[in-house]
Design an enzyme around this catalytic site. Structure first.
Site, PDB file in Angstrom:
ATOM      1  N   ARG A 101       8.571   0.344   7.398  1.00 16.76           N
ATOM      2  CA  ARG A 101       7.605   1.418   7.123  1.00 16.76           C
ATOM      3  C   ARG A 101       7.506   2.261   8.377  1.00 16.76           C
ATOM      4  O   ARG A 101       7.106   1.763   9.436  1.00 16.76           O
ATOM      5  CB  ARG A 101       6.235   0.845   6.770  1.00 16.76           C
ATOM      6  CG  ARG A 101       5.117   1.893   6.817  1.00 16.76           C
ATOM      7  CD  ARG A 101       3.826   1.406   6.235  1.00 16.76           C
ATOM      8  NE  ARG A 101       3.939   1.279   4.786  1.00 16.76           N
ATOM      9  CZ  ARG A 101       2.912   1.091   3.961  1.00 16.76           C
ATOM     10  NH1 ARG A 101       1.676   1.031   4.446  1.00 16.76           N
ATOM     11  NH2 ARG A 101       3.094   0.987   2.663  1.00 16.76           N
ATOM     12  N   HIS A 128       8.096   6.822  -1.032  1.00 16.22           N
ATOM     13  CA  HIS A 128       7.528   5.462  -1.135  1.00 16.22           C
ATOM     14  C   HIS A 128       8.159   4.782  -2.358  1.00 16.22           C
ATOM     15  O   HIS A 128       7.474   4.504  -3.355  1.00 16.22           O
ATOM     16  CB  HIS A 128       6.009   5.565  -1.266  1.00 16.22           C
ATOM     17  CG  HIS A 128       5.276   4.287  -0.994  1.00 16.22           C
ATOM     18  ND1 HIS A 128       5.905   3.127  -0.575  1.00 16.22           N
ATOM     19  CD2 HIS A 128       3.954   3.982  -1.091  1.00 16.22           C
ATOM     20  CE1 HIS A 128       5.001   2.174  -0.425  1.00 16.22           C
ATOM     21  NE2 HIS A 128       3.813   2.660  -0.734  1.00 16.22           N
ATOM     22  N   GLN A 131       6.798   1.509  -4.116  1.00 19.08           N
ATOM     23  CA  GLN A 131       5.586   1.754  -4.903  1.00 19.08           C
ATOM     24  C   GLN A 131       5.940   2.293  -6.283  1.00 19.08           C
ATOM     25  O   GLN A 131       5.339   1.918  -7.287  1.00 19.08           O
ATOM     26  CB  GLN A 131       4.668   2.743  -4.174  1.00 19.08           C
ATOM     27  CG  GLN A 131       3.374   3.001  -4.903  1.00 19.08           C
ATOM     28  CD  GLN A 131       2.500   1.768  -4.980  1.00 19.08           C
ATOM     29  OE1 GLN A 131       2.214   1.168  -3.961  1.00 19.08           O
ATOM     30  NE2 GLN A 131       2.086   1.369  -6.176  1.00 19.08           N
ATOM     31  N   ASP A 224      -3.418   9.882  -5.609  1.00 16.40           N
ATOM     32  CA  ASP A 224      -3.197   9.235  -4.313  1.00 16.40           C
ATOM     33  C   ASP A 224      -4.175   9.886  -3.345  1.00 16.40           C
ATOM     34  O   ASP A 224      -4.750  10.943  -3.646  1.00 16.40           O
ATOM     35  CB  ASP A 224      -1.738   9.463  -3.876  1.00 16.40           C
ATOM     36  CG  ASP A 224      -1.391   8.777  -2.552  1.00 16.40           C
ATOM     37  OD1 ASP A 224      -2.130   7.850  -2.144  1.00 16.40           O
ATOM     38  OD2 ASP A 224      -0.387   9.171  -1.925  1.00 16.40           O
ATOM     39  N   CYS A 264      -1.883   4.109  -5.992  1.00 15.53           N
ATOM     40  CA  CYS A 264      -1.148   3.159  -5.141  1.00 15.53           C
ATOM     41  C   CYS A 264      -2.076   2.430  -4.182  1.00 15.53           C
ATOM     42  O   CYS A 264      -1.689   1.396  -3.631  1.00 15.53           O
ATOM     43  CB  CYS A 264      -0.034   3.866  -4.403  1.00 15.53           C
ATOM     44  SG  CYS A 264      -0.589   5.164  -3.290  1.00 15.53           S
ATOM     45  N   ARG A 292       3.907  -4.885  -6.924  1.00 15.35           N
ATOM     46  CA  ARG A 292       4.699  -4.634  -5.712  1.00 15.35           C
ATOM     47  C   ARG A 292       5.547  -5.859  -5.374  1.00 15.35           C
ATOM     48  O   ARG A 292       6.720  -5.740  -5.013  1.00 15.35           O
ATOM     49  CB  ARG A 292       3.772  -4.304  -4.528  1.00 15.35           C
ATOM     50  CG  ARG A 292       3.053  -2.953  -4.608  1.00 15.35           C
ATOM     51  CD  ARG A 292       4.028  -1.791  -4.461  1.00 15.35           C
ATOM     52  NE  ARG A 292       4.771  -1.860  -3.222  1.00 15.35           N
ATOM     53  CZ  ARG A 292       4.315  -1.468  -2.020  1.00 15.35           C
ATOM     54  NH1 ARG A 292       3.110  -0.940  -1.912  1.00 15.35           N
ATOM     55  NH2 ARG A 292       5.065  -1.540  -0.932  1.00 15.35           N
TER      56      ARG A 292
HETATM   57  N1  NVA Z   1       0.408   8.861   0.524  1.00 12.32           N
HETATM   58  C1  NVA Z   1      -0.191   7.662   1.090  1.00 12.32           C
HETATM   59  C2  NVA Z   1       0.330   6.433   0.424  1.00 12.32           C
HETATM   60  C3  NVA Z   1      -0.353   5.164   0.861  1.00 12.32           C
HETATM   61  C4  NVA Z   1       0.246   3.916   0.280  1.00 12.32           C
HETATM   62  C5  NVA Z   1       0.082   7.623   2.574  1.00 12.32           C
HETATM   63  O1  NVA Z   1       1.207   7.908   2.988  1.00 12.32           O
HETATM   64  O2  NVA Z   1      -0.841   7.312   3.332  1.00 12.32           O
END
Ligand code: NVA
Length: 314
Positions: A101, A128, A131, A224, A264, A292
């Site tokens: 990540r 992502h 997800q 989101d 998410c 997940r």
């Molecule tokens: N768009 C959000 C997703 C979190 C899982 C972020 O990048 O913070």
């Protein structure tokens, strides 16, 4: 050739279907695949905050018979103390797989280029994809076949989730509607790529500003956070820009009667989604969070070429 999962369109439509079916079978029989028996080690690196991703990868890797190795990115000094390429070369000699990540997709690409083992995107600024596999599995569980369903993504269309919805949704043959204010709509390159995939799968893509038009008759409503990780300095400006984009019970009233709601997580109640929707009967967010683990076990097993675990048709 080593396969990676760096962005949603790294899987063809048939491959995405195969991975989702494998995930469904692993959900039914969590200890039947031993694709990491040894135990083989998976290096996991988190440069941004995490709860679901860290927990689901650690649990899933253990269920596959493997060992999750936490690599502290700041201690390692990836890209500072050592180049991404050199870190990749070292980790690739210790681990069967690398899960990362981080911020820039280009860094992840560099890791994949030099690791010699599969690399999985555990979230970047751009995408992502793990997800999205969880989201698609959750929709399959509730709706059966994905092809032809309409999904409305409401909110920050330019974030990783918006981009991934375009690519993964198009791969799955969905009708993807994105409702986002001007300045927060997905980049044209991702819209164009999704339409290109849609030419093969029957998917369509519509980007608009009006959340009501997006949600009208939709089978699935998704949102989101308005302030993705790394965008905290823009919080005030974003709260103002997105104030008309809350997923409320009224907005849900425009969706199809059996519509489901995805998020998410983490969720900011009263901002992108109201509590009565997130905690209400249409919400499937806890299944989504659980899934997940199942999809990540499936993509790990699939990337390692050990997919002989049977398939449960949905
Ligand atoms: N768009 C959000 C997703 C979190 C899982 C972020 O990048 O913070």
């Amino acid at each position: 050739m080593t396969r990676h999962f760096l962005r949603d369109d790294d899987l063809s439509p048939a491959e995405q279907h195969e991975v989702l079916s494998l995930a469904a079978s692993l959900k039914q029989a969590p200890y039947d695949s031993h694709s990491l028996a040894g135990p083989r080690t998976v290096a996991t690196i988190y440069d941004k905050p995490t709860l679901r991703t860290q927990a689901s990868f650690a649990a899933g890797i253990a269920e596959l018979g493997g060992h999750p190795m936490m690599v502290d990115g700041s201690l390692a000094g990836i890209g500072k103390r050592e180049s991404v390429a050199d870190v990749a070369r070292v980790l690739g000699r210790q681990a069967a797989l690398i899960v990362w990540r981080t911020y820039a997709q280009s860094a992840l690409d560099e890791m994949a280029e030099h690791a010699g083992v599969p690399v999985i995107n555990a979230l970047t600024d751009e995408f992502h994809p793990c997800q999205l596999l969880a989201d698609l599995l959750t929709i399959r569980e509730r709706k059966g076949e994905l092809t032809g369903l309409t999904v409305a993504f409401v909110g920050d269309g330019a974030c990783n989730m918006g981009n991934s919805w375009l690519l993964a949704g198009a791969t799955a043959g969905l009708h993807v509607r994105i409702a986002a204010p001007e300045g927060h709509q997905p980049e044209e390159q991702y819209v164009a790529r999704a339409r290109e995939i849609g030419d093969r799968t029957g998917a369509t893509v519509d980007v608009m500003t009006d959340p009501k038009a997006a949600v009208d008759g939709a089978d699935v409503v998704v949102t989101d956070t308005w302030v993705s990780m790394g965008k905290e300095e823009e919080a005030a400006e974003r709260l103002a820009a997105f104030s008309d984009y809350t997923v409320t019970a009224d907005l849900m009233g425009l969706a199809a009667p059996e519509a489901i709601v995805l998020h998410c997580l983490p969720a900011y109640r009263g901002k992108e989604i109201d509590s009565d929707v997130l905690d209400g009967p249409q919400s499937v967010v806890w299944d989504e969070a659980e899934n997940r683990r199942h999809v990540q076990k499936a993509i790990i097993t699939w990337l390692l070429g050990d997919t002989d675990t049977g398939e449960v048709p949905l």
